[in-house]
Design an enzyme around this catalytic site. Structure first.
Site, PDB file in Angstrom:
ATOM      1  N   LYS A  38       0.816  -1.217   0.000  1.00 60.01           N
ATOM      2  CA  LYS A  38       0.000   0.000   0.000  1.00 60.01           C
ATOM      3  C   LYS A  38       0.848   1.264   0.000  1.00 60.01           C
ATOM      4  O   LYS A  38       0.383   2.322  -0.422  1.00 60.01           O
ATOM      5  CB  LYS A  38      -0.969  -0.040   1.168  1.00 60.01           C
TER       6      LYS A  38
HETATM    7  C1  LIG Z   1      -4.394  -4.673   1.334  1.00 58.33           C
HETATM    8  C2  LIG Z   1      -3.642  -5.927   1.160  1.00 58.33           C
HETATM    9  C3  LIG Z   1      -4.059  -6.901   0.249  1.00 58.33           C
HETATM   10  C4  LIG Z   1      -5.328  -6.757  -0.559  1.00 58.33           C
HETATM   11  O1  LIG Z   1      -5.239  -5.753  -1.519  1.00 58.33           O
HETATM   12  P1  LIG Z   1      -6.577  -5.205  -2.217  1.00 58.33           P
HETATM   13  O2  LIG Z   1      -6.132  -4.073  -3.072  1.00 58.33           O
HETATM   14  O3  LIG Z   1      -7.462  -4.766  -1.094  1.00 58.33           O
HETATM   15  O4  LIG Z   1      -7.157  -6.321  -2.988  1.00 58.33           O
HETATM   16  C5  LIG Z   1      -3.267  -8.025   0.104  1.00 58.33           C
HETATM   17  N1  LIG Z   1      -2.152  -8.207   0.837  1.00 58.33           N
HETATM   18  C6  LIG Z   1      -1.729  -7.291   1.726  1.00 58.33           C
HETATM   19  C7  LIG Z   1      -0.500  -7.561   2.517  1.00 58.33           C
HETATM   20  C8  LIG Z   1      -2.450  -6.120   1.911  1.00 58.33           C
HETATM   21  O5  LIG Z   1      -2.023  -5.211   2.791  1.00 58.33           O
END
Ligand SMILES: *Cc1c(COP(=O)(O)O)cnc(C)c1O
Length: 462
Positions: free
Chosen positions: A112
């Protein structure tokens, strides 16, 4: 670029307003009015370029000239200077034609950061230009929270309130949020699960007078700018592996459908992506809808990949918008159904179309652990449980051994040390800049699952 709402009843906006607004006022999500496309030669020209240069070229049509090219270049440089790897999102090889894309070299060790480091600088730029301040309210199942807090900490332009489900995020995840002492950062542990937190945030956005009162804004994955930033690493990795002269396949550990939707957009923009595999844990609403057309909200069940413990995948609405040829009334019908009876169904041409683009697979807890173990034994590598869900699904669903399969590695193993240690006996170490995390002081408040309590808290503390 003009942006329109998936529900067709909110005004169309430019990039800066979409950035600040998050959710559209009709409850929909903003999408670009068209997807810009790159020719084979455009994509070839990305070969050998830095991540930052590809990022500029891929995102420019969505952002410029509203933000000038010079300013946008500068924003991109600043955003990715916090990454501890020169390539920003490097590939690592697992087997002859199998790769992982390491998206965890940013400040909070999860993918993120790739979007949120950029968002912080975009917010700063636009709000300074407008002489405004915003209140950011978000919900996190773990990783969004710390990444969002890192994105706006110590900035004068924003106050941030982050809701997490009490006791349901890992110690590392909680500490990454609650040890940030900046006065503009407010952490709230809410009685309930992630979907409860997200529902409270959605309700705030739907309360238009409160929304205006506090100049509410979002950095959740409903924000278009986040999706946009995630398109970039599909291009950089595909080009590194031989695109556009060959196809590349991707598997994405999926929760809110943001990361994989970015892959879909990259494909619409001309990147030759063969397979897009949605990997879920036992919270499998996406696997169900893509295999049977049934989108029924069940109850959330905790797993060792908690950032995917989600039953409502907000960004799926953006895909629905394309499946229904941009008919806002169709999206309103589906979403009304979802609100009233907790489900909707897609079938006929829409389901066929979705299945022609996406594969999906649900991975059990046992298989997740077994995959962490296998990768440790075969590759001498520690991977986190989310990445393991992806690798397992990639290995099951890969339909062509001659096409490189890339699994997105969404978190550093040290974010989920218990799961990794249980299976491998190895304790994944935090990188040096975080080694003292467990000695740092924490600051957060508790909140009931109650919208009015949240509103009063925000009024009192902003
Ligand atoms: C947020 C997250 C996901 C999922 O991503 P999306 O964009 O919500 O599908 C997968 N793995 C990790 C480690 C995350 O932080």
């Amino acid at each position: 670029m003009k942006y329109i709402s998936t529900r067709g009843q909110a005004p169309s906006l430019g990039f800066e307003d979409v950035l600040l607004t998050g959710l559209a006022r009709d409850g929909g999500l903003y999408v670009p009015s068209f997807f810009p496309t790159f020719s084979k030669n455009d994509i070839k020209s990305f070969r050998g370029m830095s991540y930052q240069d590809v990022a500029f070229r891929v995102m420019k049509p969505f952002v410029c000239p509203e933000i000038s090219e010079t300013d946008f270049k500068d924003i991109i440089e600043k955003a990715y200077s916090t990454f501890r790897h020169k390539a920003v999102t490097p590939l690592a090889q697992l087997d002859s034609n199998e790769w992982i894309l390491e998206l965890f070299h940013g400040p909070t060790l999860a993918f993120k950061d790739v979007a949120l480091q950029l968002l912080g600088h975009l917010f700063d730029h636009v709000l300074t230009k407008r002489g405004r301040k915003v209140t950011i309210v978000g919900a996190t199942s773990g990783d969004t929270g710390s990444a969002a807090i890192e994105c706006v900490r110590d900035r004068a332009c924003a106050e941030i309130f982050m809701l997490h489900p009490k006791g349901r995020v890992s110690d590392v995840q909680r500490k990454q949020m609650t040890t940030v002492m900046s006065p503009n950062v407010h952490n709230l542990a809410v009685e309930g699960n992630f979907d409860d937190c997200q529902a409270m945030v959605k309700a705030l956005f739907n309360d238009l007078s409160f929304r205006d009162e506090i100049t509410l804004s979002a950095v959740n994955s409903i924000n278009w700018a986040r999706v946009m930033a995630q398109i970039v690493y599909y291009f950089t990795s595909a080009v590194a592996l031989g695109a556009p002269d060959r196809e590349i396949s991707y598997t994405v550990p999926t929760g809110n459908f943001g990361d994989i939707y970015a892959g879909y957009v990259a494909r619409q923009m001309g990147l030759p992506i063969r397979q897009l595999v949605v990997a879920t844990n036992r919270n499998d609403i996406l696997t169900r809808v893509l295999t049977t057309g049934d989108y029924t909200i069940g109850s959330v069940s905790p797993t060792i990949s908690p950032s995917m413990d989600i039953q409502v995948s907000s960004n799926f609405e953006r895909l629905l918008f394309d499946l229904y040829d941009g008919e806002g009334s169709e999206i309103r019908r589906l979403m009304d159904n979802l609100n009233q009876s907790k489900n909707f169904t897609i079938d006929g041409p829409q389901l066929d179309r979705a299945q022609s683009i996406f594969d999906a697979f649900q991975v059990s807890e046992n298989d997740t652990e077994a995959t962490i173990k296998t990768i440790f034994e075969d590759n001498c590598m520690l991977i986190d449980p989310h990445t393991a869900v992806g690798i397992k699904a990639a290995r099951i669903k890969n339909s062509d051994i001659n096409t490189p399969m890339v699994t997105l590695s969404t978190a550093h193993p040290a974010k989920f040390p218990d799961a990794v240690k249980k299976v491998t006996g190895q304790h994944p170490a935090l990188p040096p800049h975080m080694a003292d995390l467990f000695d740092r002081e924490e600051k957060y408040d508790f909140l009931d699952h109650d919208l009015d309590a949240l509103k009063s808290y925000i009024r009192l503390n902003r």
